[in-house]
Design an enzyme around this catalytic site. Sequence first.
Site, short mmCIF file in Angstrom:
data_model
loop_
_atom_site.label_atom_id
_atom_site.label_comp_id
_atom_site.label_asym_id
_atom_site.label_seq_id
_atom_site.Cartn_x
_atom_site.Cartn_y
_atom_site.Cartn_z
CG ASP A 168 -1.76 1.20 1.39
OD1 ASP A 168 -1.95 1.92 0.40
OD2 ASP A 168 -2.24 1.43 2.51
CG ASP A 177 -3.47 4.84 -1.66
OD1 ASP A 177 -2.72 3.87 -1.44
OD2 ASP A 177 -4.45 5.11 -0.94
#
Length: 373
Positions: free
Chosen positions: A69, A257
């Site tokens: 992530d 992201d």
Amino acid sequence: MNRSAEKAVKTKRKAAALERYDIGAARRAAMKKRQGNSAVNSLVNESDNLYYGNLSVGTPAQVTTIDFDAGSSDLIIPSAECTTCVGPFYNPATSTSFTNANSAFNTSFGDGSTASGVLSAETIAVGSLSVTSQPFAVITGSTGNFDGPNSGLMGLAFESIAQTKATPWFFNLANNGKLASNLFSFYLSRQGADGSELCIGCIDSNKFTGQPEYFPLVPGNASQSVWDIVVPHLGMRSDGFTYNNAAVTQRLVAIIDSGTSNIYIPPSQAAALYSKIPGAQLHTDGTHYVFPCASASTMSSVGIAFSGSTSVFNIQPSQFNLGPIAQGSESCAGAIASSGSEDSVALVGDTFISSWYSIFDYGNMRVGFAQAV
């Protein structure tokens, strides 16, 4: 195979900065002692909603599955004590390199989920890339959407937002000269196909065409928290979120992201974008927009243009169209949704990254994109 518009999207936390970190000094030190290693980690494509891969933990190595992530900074790995989590679980008792810091860990996510456990340290590896005594959290309890299909989460954003107050695994590798290049890059496949990968310390030129175009991080200094760049405003030539290659939004900061499935922009900017799409309207959930499925094949391109470039980075139509909002529905959902906040921030997730090979270049404090194959 389209992604289901009915599936919930996990939104990762964006924590406040905890302490100042001297990025410049760390980067200079790493340049002096670089050894030249890299690793390619294959990722599983979970219906274009989530991409995850293997991580080795402990001695001897225990393999678990991780969502890598770029929007958070902590490493969190569940143990079997977490009855609401998903394996493969990590068992500290069987590892000779485990260290318990005897400090409680608690965190929450943007979707309301929580995770709790204990701060620890362990040997963490992807392929030949290994960090000993890497701080992380062993998760023993959770609520909400902490139920897989992957087991844990590795944050690839900067130390300033780490709830553990620890240097993240990737930055430990980079700052200690263990990488051929101080960067990582993602290729995320489309429509459920195989071949997704995270390239750590490397760029896989087989996964894109043309040359990458790079954009500087903002602010690009010691206060850096996430991988964010500027999407300029409507008045600048060909810049902003675009429809049919024409800008339709105001100035935004784009956070790139990999831990978020779709794209979220302020409500006013989402309304401006969808006002250009024939038949589009706000869904009753107040977040997503829908449009007639029958018009999807004739819809003009939707994309982003970043500061300092005349290029438009269009999103693949298969990635923008999430499919029918319910089985048999004639309304399809768009992958760009309202964030619910007029904060001038765009959270740019896998919908975009799967269209554009994405390079997170810590060595030069920039993000680059090239047309994904």
